[in-house]
Design a protein around this motif. Structure first.
Motif, short mmCIF file in Angstrom:
data_model
loop_
_atom_site.label_atom_id
_atom_site.label_comp_id
_atom_site.label_asym_id
_atom_site.label_seq_id
_atom_site.Cartn_x
_atom_site.Cartn_y
_atom_site.Cartn_z
N ILE A 209 -8.97 -4.06 7.10
CA ILE A 209 -7.89 -3.03 6.54
C ILE A 209 -6.52 -4.04 6.94
N THR A 210 -5.77 -4.39 5.92
CA THR A 210 -4.50 -5.33 6.25
C THR A 210 -3.57 -4.19 6.51
N VAL A 211 -2.57 -4.31 7.69
CA VAL A 211 -1.66 -3.73 8.41
C VAL A 211 -0.58 -4.51 8.30
N PHE A 212 0.58 -4.28 7.40
CA PHE A 212 1.87 -5.06 7.33
C PHE A 212 2.64 -4.47 8.38
N ASN A 213 2.93 -5.02 9.56
CA ASN A 213 3.57 -4.83 10.74
C ASN A 213 5.09 -4.93 10.59
N LYS A 214 5.95 -4.50 11.35
CA LYS A 214 7.35 -4.82 11.42
C LYS A 214 8.08 -4.42 10.31
N MET A 215 7.66 -3.51 9.64
CA MET A 215 8.49 -3.06 8.35
C MET A 215 10.01 -2.54 8.68
N ASP A 216 10.18 -2.18 10.09
CA ASP A 216 11.43 -1.92 10.37
C ASP A 216 12.40 -3.06 10.49
N ALA A 217 11.63 -4.19 10.27
CA ALA A 217 12.71 -5.50 10.14
C ALA A 217 12.66 -6.06 8.68
N CYS A 218 12.19 -5.43 7.89
CA CYS A 218 12.26 -5.60 6.44
C CYS A 218 13.58 -5.01 5.87
N GLU A 219 14.23 -6.12 5.03
CA GLU A 219 15.09 -5.53 4.01
C GLU A 219 14.98 -6.11 2.70
N VAL A 223 6.17 -6.41 -0.27
CA VAL A 223 5.06 -6.48 0.34
C VAL A 223 3.94 -6.94 -0.59
N PRO A 224 3.19 -8.22 -0.56
CA PRO A 224 2.06 -8.57 -1.24
C PRO A 224 1.10 -7.64 -1.37
N GLU A 225 0.12 -7.51 -2.15
CA GLU A 225 -0.96 -6.82 -2.24
C GLU A 225 -2.12 -7.68 -1.96
N ASP A 226 -2.80 -7.03 -0.95
CA ASP A 226 -3.94 -8.08 -0.39
C ASP A 226 -5.31 -7.74 -1.01
N LYS A 227 -5.80 -8.65 -2.01
CA LYS A 227 -6.79 -8.12 -2.69
C LYS A 227 -8.37 -8.59 -1.74
N ASN A 228 -7.91 -9.10 -0.91
CA ASN A 228 -9.24 -9.35 -0.17
C ASN A 228 -9.69 -8.15 0.97
N SER A 229 -8.78 -7.18 0.98
CA SER A 229 -8.94 -6.06 2.03
C SER A 229 -9.35 -4.73 1.14
N ILE A 230 -9.95 -3.78 1.93
CA ILE A 230 -10.53 -2.59 1.42
C ILE A 230 -9.39 -1.76 1.26
N SER A 231 -8.34 -1.82 2.03
CA SER A 231 -7.41 -0.90 2.20
C SER A 231 -6.03 -1.66 2.92
N GLN A 244 0.05 6.70 14.22
CA GLN A 244 -1.08 7.80 13.86
C GLN A 244 -1.61 7.73 12.54
N ARG A 245 -0.92 7.26 11.66
CA ARG A 245 -1.23 7.11 10.09
C ARG A 245 -2.42 5.61 10.18
N LEU A 246 -1.96 4.73 11.09
CA LEU A 246 -2.92 3.66 10.86
C LEU A 246 -4.24 4.07 11.60
N ARG A 252 -10.47 7.00 8.23
CA ARG A 252 -11.03 7.30 6.64
C ARG A 252 -11.89 6.03 6.15
N VAL A 253 -11.48 4.82 6.50
CA VAL A 253 -12.50 3.87 6.07
C VAL A 253 -13.76 3.69 6.71
N LEU A 254 -13.77 3.94 8.20
CA LEU A 254 -15.13 4.26 8.74
C LEU A 254 -16.02 5.30 8.30
N LYS A 255 -15.43 6.26 7.99
CA LYS A 255 -16.03 7.44 7.60
C LYS A 255 -16.53 7.35 6.19
#
Length: 312
Positions: A209-219, A223-231, A244-246, A252-255
């Motif tokens: 699961i790719t987690v794009f962090n520090k979105m609050d610092a992005c202007e 954000v690129p699409e990570d084709k190697n991840s399932i989510s 909580q969303r993470l 969801r992925v584990l399920k």
């Protein structure tokens, strides 16, 4: 050498210090022969016979002896980790590991979710030690959330080898959370480094699961699409709502790897319930005359272990 020096300053635990010293000695040993005349002086003095040994040979022997000692210490650490992993496996624990380029925010996420108290600073390799804590998912089940040392471009093979006792934890993870600093202009390069390192460690086939962090610092950053991840998910580790969303996405992925199964566990086999509680999401539970009737989302390993108790 700069990276090794940084590692030496950051190492806090005895394990981290052993791993760093081992990497430093291997690096030094591989370059001893190239130092030439500066280490070819003859050793002499009281107690020596004749001209004595060359300093190069003396240093090489000392380094090899010390490397052997450190490897022995790491083997003890590896054995201890294996015992801990076996205990988790008996309990049926789900393991989710945080991976990513150094300074991507892994420790911040671990602390925010589990109150682990791991050092988190805006600097390279702020933490070198593996930390594992229990995290609760929204559905009520729990996971073992593990933080690992950050990766870096052109990571020395001496470092990879020295930190294998730590990094091999990734091989036992059910899911990897690949944390990416979305505000870094080189994020795409860092992602490739992480995947290349995971492949070298034998973890290239783990669900990510790719987690794009520090979105609050992005202007105005795409954000690129990570084709190697399932989510993939965009968050700020500073936002409780995002965390909580993470957790919900992780659940969801584990399920998705599980199937809804109903089992009737006799009271005489009550020990098997630990496998269900630790690694499954319980839908319903009922105590009957024959035993405990449980309906839950279980992975294939748990279903196989409990196949004689499955109810259609």
């Amino acid at each position: 050498m700069v990276i090794l020096d940084i590692f030496a300053k950051r190492a806090m635990s005895s394990e981290g210090k052993i791993q760093v010293e081992l990497a430093q000695l291997k690096y030094r040993l591989s370059r001893l022969s190239g130092l030439g005349a500066s280490l070819s002086r003859l050793g002499g003095g009281i107690g020596t016979r004749g001209p004595g040994e060359k300093k190069l040979e003396t240093d090489r022997r000392y380094i090899k002896d010390r490397i052997s000692e450190l490897k022995s210490n790491l083997e003890e650490i590896r054995t201890h980790r294996e015992l801990l992993r076996n205990q988790r496996k008996k309990k049926g624990s789900v393991i989710v590991s945080l991976v990513g380029y150094t300074n991507a925010g892994k420790s911040t996420i671990l602390n925010a979710i589990t109150n682990a108290g791991v050092l988190e600073e805006d600097k390279l390799f702020a933490t070198l030690d593996t930390t594992t804590r229990v995290a609760q998912l929204p559905g009520g089940s729990s996971i073992m959330l593990t933080d690992t040392v950050g990766f870096i471009q052109k990571l020395s093979h001496h470092l990879v080898e020295a930190f294998k006792a730590t990094l091999e934890e990734l091989q036992y993870a059910d899911v990897l959370l690949h944390v990416v600093d979305a505000s870094d202009p080189s994020a795409d390069v860092h992602m490739k480094v992480v995947y290349d390192t995971l492949k070298d460690l034998g973890c290239g086939d783990k669900p990510v699961i790719t987690v794009f962090n520090k979105m609050d610092a992005c202007e105005n950053i795409h954000v690129p699409e990570d084709k190697n991840s399932i989510s993939q998910i965009n968050i700020s580790a500073k936002s409780e709502e995002d965390l909580q969303r993470l957790l919900a996405e992780t659940e969801r992925v584990l399920k998705s790897f599980r199937r809804l199964t109903k089992v009737l566990i006799p009271y005489s086999k009550g020990g098997l319930l630990n496998n269900i509680y630790g690694k499954s999401e319980i839908v319903s539970e009922e105590h009957t005359e024959e035993g405990t009737l449980i309906e839950a989302y279980m992975d294939d390993e748990t279903v196989s272990r409990l196949k004689e108790f499955i109810k259609e």
